[in-house]
Scaffold this active site. Structure first.
Site, PDB file in Angstrom:
ATOM      1  N   ARG A  14       0.805  -1.232   0.000  1.00 32.64           N
ATOM      2  CA  ARG A  14       0.000   0.000   0.000  1.00 32.64           C
ATOM      3  C   ARG A  14       0.831   1.272   0.000  1.00 32.64           C
ATOM      4  O   ARG A  14       0.304   2.370  -0.134  1.00 32.64           O
ATOM      5  CB  ARG A  14      -0.957  -0.023   1.215  1.00 32.64           C
ATOM      6  CG  ARG A  14      -2.087  -1.015   1.068  1.00 32.64           C
ATOM      7  CD  ARG A  14      -2.793  -1.278   2.389  1.00 32.64           C
ATOM      8  NE  ARG A  14      -2.042  -2.202   3.239  1.00 32.64           N
ATOM      9  CZ  ARG A  14      -2.403  -2.572   4.465  1.00 32.64           C
ATOM     10  NH1 ARG A  14      -3.487  -2.079   5.010  1.00 32.64           N
ATOM     11  NH2 ARG A  14      -1.677  -3.427   5.157  1.00 32.64           N
ATOM     12  N   LYS A  21       8.763  -1.185   2.942  1.00 31.30           N
ATOM     13  CA  LYS A  21       8.037  -0.245   3.811  1.00 31.30           C
ATOM     14  C   LYS A  21       8.833   0.163   5.040  1.00 31.30           C
ATOM     15  O   LYS A  21       8.878   1.352   5.392  1.00 31.30           O
ATOM     16  CB  LYS A  21       6.699  -0.859   4.252  1.00 31.30           C
ATOM     17  CG  LYS A  21       5.967   0.011   5.259  1.00 31.30           C
ATOM     18  CD  LYS A  21       4.517  -0.338   5.407  1.00 31.30           C
ATOM     19  CE  LYS A  21       4.307  -1.628   6.140  1.00 31.30           C
ATOM     20  NZ  LYS A  21       2.867  -1.878   6.337  1.00 31.30           N
ATOM     21  N   TYR A 361      36.612  26.526  -1.854  1.00 32.81           N
ATOM     22  CA  TYR A 361      36.575  25.081  -1.633  1.00 32.81           C
ATOM     23  C   TYR A 361      37.888  24.630  -1.006  1.00 32.81           C
ATOM     24  O   TYR A 361      38.959  24.794  -1.608  1.00 32.81           O
ATOM     25  CB  TYR A 361      36.363  24.316  -2.951  1.00 32.81           C
ATOM     26  CG  TYR A 361      36.526  22.821  -2.757  1.00 32.81           C
ATOM     27  CD1 TYR A 361      35.659  22.132  -1.914  1.00 32.81           C
ATOM     28  CD2 TYR A 361      37.554  22.114  -3.371  1.00 32.81           C
ATOM     29  CE1 TYR A 361      35.815  20.775  -1.684  1.00 32.81           C
ATOM     30  CE2 TYR A 361      37.715  20.744  -3.149  1.00 32.81           C
ATOM     31  CZ  TYR A 361      36.839  20.092  -2.302  1.00 32.81           C
ATOM     32  OH  TYR A 361      36.992  18.748  -2.067  1.00 32.81           O
TER      33      TYR A 361
HETATM   34  C1  UD1 Z   1      -1.166  -6.896  11.626  1.00 27.83           C
HETATM   35  C2  UD1 Z   1      -1.986  -7.801  12.538  1.00 27.83           C
HETATM   36  C3  UD1 Z   1      -3.265  -7.048  12.955  1.00 27.83           C
HETATM   37  C4  UD1 Z   1      -2.894  -5.747  13.621  1.00 27.83           C
HETATM   38  C5  UD1 Z   1      -1.957  -4.911  12.749  1.00 27.83           C
HETATM   39  C6  UD1 Z   1      -1.407  -3.754  13.564  1.00 27.83           C
HETATM   40  C7  UD1 Z   1      -1.513 -10.084  11.778  1.00 27.83           C
HETATM   41  C8  UD1 Z   1      -2.050 -11.273  11.096  1.00 27.83           C
HETATM   42  N1  UD1 Z   1      -2.338  -9.027  11.865  1.00 27.83           N
HETATM   43  O1  UD1 Z   1      -1.950  -6.655  10.464  1.00 27.83           O
HETATM   44  O2  UD1 Z   1      -4.022  -7.863  13.853  1.00 27.83           O
HETATM   45  O3  UD1 Z   1      -4.075  -5.026  13.919  1.00 27.83           O
HETATM   46  O4  UD1 Z   1      -0.826  -5.683  12.308  1.00 27.83           O
HETATM   47  O5  UD1 Z   1      -0.594  -2.911  12.790  1.00 27.83           O
HETATM   48  O6  UD1 Z   1      -0.395 -10.115  12.245  1.00 27.83           O
HETATM   49  N2  UD1 Z   1       5.377  -9.345   7.995  1.00 27.83           N
HETATM   50  C9  UD1 Z   1       6.428 -10.187   7.747  1.00 27.83           C
HETATM   51  N3  UD1 Z   1       6.217 -11.310   7.015  1.00 27.83           N
HETATM   52  C10 UD1 Z   1       4.988 -11.652   6.532  1.00 27.83           C
HETATM   53  C11 UD1 Z   1       3.914 -10.775   6.783  1.00 27.83           C
HETATM   54  C12 UD1 Z   1       4.135  -9.624   7.524  1.00 27.83           C
HETATM   55  O7  UD1 Z   1       7.555  -9.937   8.164  1.00 27.83           O
HETATM   56  O8  UD1 Z   1       4.894 -12.686   5.881  1.00 27.83           O
HETATM   57  C13 UD1 Z   1       5.626  -8.114   8.759  1.00 27.83           C
HETATM   58  C14 UD1 Z   1       5.405  -6.875   7.923  1.00 27.83           C
HETATM   59  O9  UD1 Z   1       6.619  -6.454   7.315  1.00 27.83           O
HETATM   60  C15 UD1 Z   1       4.901  -5.867   8.952  1.00 27.83           C
HETATM   61  C16 UD1 Z   1       4.258  -6.729  10.024  1.00 27.83           C
HETATM   62  O10 UD1 Z   1       4.706  -8.052   9.825  1.00 27.83           O
HETATM   63  O11 UD1 Z   1       5.946  -5.131   9.542  1.00 27.83           O
HETATM   64  C17 UD1 Z   1       2.736  -6.691   9.944  1.00 27.83           C
HETATM   65  O12 UD1 Z   1       2.328  -7.101   8.669  1.00 27.83           O
HETATM   66  P1  UD1 Z   1       1.129  -6.397   7.902  1.00 27.83           P
HETATM   67  O13 UD1 Z   1       0.934  -7.112   6.628  1.00 27.83           O
HETATM   68  O14 UD1 Z   1       1.335  -4.943   7.849  1.00 27.83           O
HETATM   69  O15 UD1 Z   1      -0.071  -6.773   8.897  1.00 27.83           O
HETATM   70  P2  UD1 Z   1      -1.402  -5.965   9.099  1.00 27.83           P
HETATM   71  O16 UD1 Z   1      -2.346  -6.309   8.031  1.00 27.83           O
HETATM   72  O17 UD1 Z   1      -1.123  -4.551   9.354  1.00 27.83           O
HETATM   73 CA    CA Z   2       0.554  -3.202   9.213  1.00 26.40          CA
END
Ligand code: UD1
Ligand code: CA
Length: 461
Positions: A14, A21, A361
């Site tokens: 996003r 990110k 310089y």
């Molecule tokens: C996640 C939470 C959600 C919470 C929100 C808060 C889960 C399933 N959901 O959702 O409940 O409200 O954060 O901000 O965890 N990441 C990895 N590997 C992956 C997927 C994600 O390292 O395979 C990392 C991302 O880089 C990120 C973090 O985990 O820093 C959260 O991932 P993101 O996809 O942003 O989760 P949200 O949908 O925001």
């Molecule tokens: Ca997130």
């Protein structure tokens, strides 16, 4: 041992950016770097960052601040935590934090570690007037946390809940790794969600505690550029208010940009539209005016830094710099100096009580004390292949528009006459002069101008 696992393998679709990110910046630091620094303040001793998308870039940005675990492919936040295998036999406590929640305070992380005194797992939650697409905290009839449901998996009743998961968790480490083995991916996204650990822990008779954060802004996540700007603004005001309370004067705090690691002495005045980042320190009674950009800059007492750029360099006491000066790459300016407009110093040591007021310089130079550098002086330090040193000793006077072809040494109390090009050393007390002797041609000036004016007139017809 106090551990932390930072989840930072996601792309951040996003953001619509080629950069991962977690490398997008808040107050001059990549989000993930900011989180790591704060975790260390909260007492984390061993930190593992889980990387994936563009992991070389994340590793290059963070260097040896932490250990790394590689997650490939990225199958969800629970799957990410599983990759931190170097911690799997540790007997301590572990925070797991999303890499995109950059504004958390050290005291909040500390409170989460401490929540494990009477729980096996703790989740940081917050109540929001608009819970948006965050995971929802579902509590049982006694009011205890029962599970976390991702927005995509919510029914209407669950969507109406306004307490959400911030993405910050604390675990007893052996329980964390035992629990991770039991995660399944039977959800809307077919991912392994770390959030399912709440139900898994409760199913094993373990206690899970929800710690409710007081300030929704502190725990906000960053998923797009609107949220990034919001996080920046919140953090900026938090940092600025802290320093104003300690005595820093800010003419317009909303337009003053200060990183989390910057420090100040007393009676500092900051004008708007300045950027102070990295490990910068501003000494007592020093003023910084608009347009200044300082990164890893150490400035002494009683200085005026006027609309100038200073990076990886130091300016000692009672100096005036600028407007429009550029000091970089390990430059050191000693006490009582004046560095004026359009002056660039690179890797230069500039001695006490010297002057360099305009259009100059100096690169790779060692300049003594009480030296005067005229207007438009250039150290010619690069021959296209190598860089060479220039030495200008105490009391020397370099006339305007002189070129000093390095390597070259200008002796103590020596003079380089204006307009000269010095190609060899000048002994102490001598004067170097190297320019064509002037000749005046009688009346030729008037003749020349009249001829040109006549040409111009005839051209117009
Ligand atoms: C996640 C939470 C959600 C919470 C929100 C808060 C889960 C399933 N959901 O959702 O409940 O409200 O954060 O901000 O965890 N990441 C990895 N590997 C992956 C997927 C994600 O390292 O395979 C990392 C991302 O880089 C990120 C973090 O985990 O820093 C959260 O991932 P993101 O996809 O942003 O989760 P949200 O949908 O925001
Ligand atoms: Ca997130």
């Amino acid at each position: 041992m106090k551990n932390a696992i930072i989840l930072a393998a996601g792309k951040g679709t996003r953001m619509h950016s080629d950069s991962p990110k977690v490398l997008h910046e808040v107050c001059g630091e990549p989000m993930v770097g900011m989180i790591i620094d704060t975790l260390k303040k909260a007492g984390a001793e061993r930190l593992v960052t889980v990387v994936g998308y563009e992991h070389e870039r994340v590793e290059a940005a963070l260097g040896d601040k932490c250990e790394y675990a590689l997650q490939e492919p990225q199958l969800g936040s629970g799957h990410a935590a599983m990759q931190a295998v170097q911690l799997k036999d540790d007997n301590g406590i572990t925070l797991v934090v999303n890499g995109d929640v950059p504004c958390i305070k050290a005291e909040t992380y500390r409170a989460l570690y401490e929540a494990l005194d009477d729980a096996d797992m703790a989740v940081l939650t917050v109540k929001l007037s608009d819970p948006a697409a965050y995971g929802r905290i579902i509590r049982d009839e006694k009011g205890n946390i029962a599970r976390i449901v991702e927005f995509r998996d919510c029914n209407e009743e669950e969507k109406a809940v306004n307490e959400i998961n911030t993405g910050i968790y604390a675990f007893k480490n052996p329980d964390l790794f035992a629990g991770l083995k039991e995660l399944k991916n039977d959800n809307n996204q077919q991912e392994y969600y770390i959030t399912d650990l709440v139900e898994i822990f409760i199913g094993k008779g373990k206690t899970v505690k929800a710690v409710v954060a007081a300030d929704p802004e502190e725990v906000q996540g960053v998923n797009d550029n609107v949220e990034l700007a919001r996080a920046n603004k919140y953090l900026r005001m938090r940092i600025n208010e802290e320093w104003m309370r300690k005595g820093v004067t800010m003419i317009d705090p909303e337009r003053t940009y200060i990183g989390a690691k910057v420090t100040f002495g007393r009676d500092v005045v900051l004008h708007p539209n300045i950027y102070l980042y990295g490990e910068t320190h501003i000494g007592n009674d020093t003023t910084i005016t608009p347009g200044s950009y300082l990164v890893n800059a150490v400035i002494g007492d009683h200085c005026l830094i006027n609309a100038s750029e200073i990076t990886d360099s130091e300016v000692k006491n009672s100096c005036q710099v600028g407007p429009y000066a550029h000091l970089r790459m390990h430059t050191l300016v000693e006490d009582k100096n004046r560095i004026g407009n359009f002056v660039e110093f690179k890797n230069t040591h500039f001695g006490v009580d010297s002057r360099c007021a305009h259009l100059t310089y100096l690169g790779d130079s060692e300049v003594g004390s009480k030296v005067n550098i005229g207007c438009g002086v250039i150290t010619v330090n690069y021959d296209g292949a190598n860089k060479y040193h220039t030495v200008i000793k105490d009391g020397a006077f370099i006339g305007s528009n002189a070129n000093l072809i390095a390597p070259v040494t200008i002796g103590e109390n020596a003079v380089v006459a204006a307009g000269s090009t010095a190609t060899k050393d000048v002994p102490d007390g001598d004067m170097a002069i190297s320019r064509v002797r002037q000749e005046n041609k009688e009346g030729f000036g008037r003749y020349y101008l009249e001829r040109n004016r006549a040409k111009k007139m005839s051209g117009k017809k």
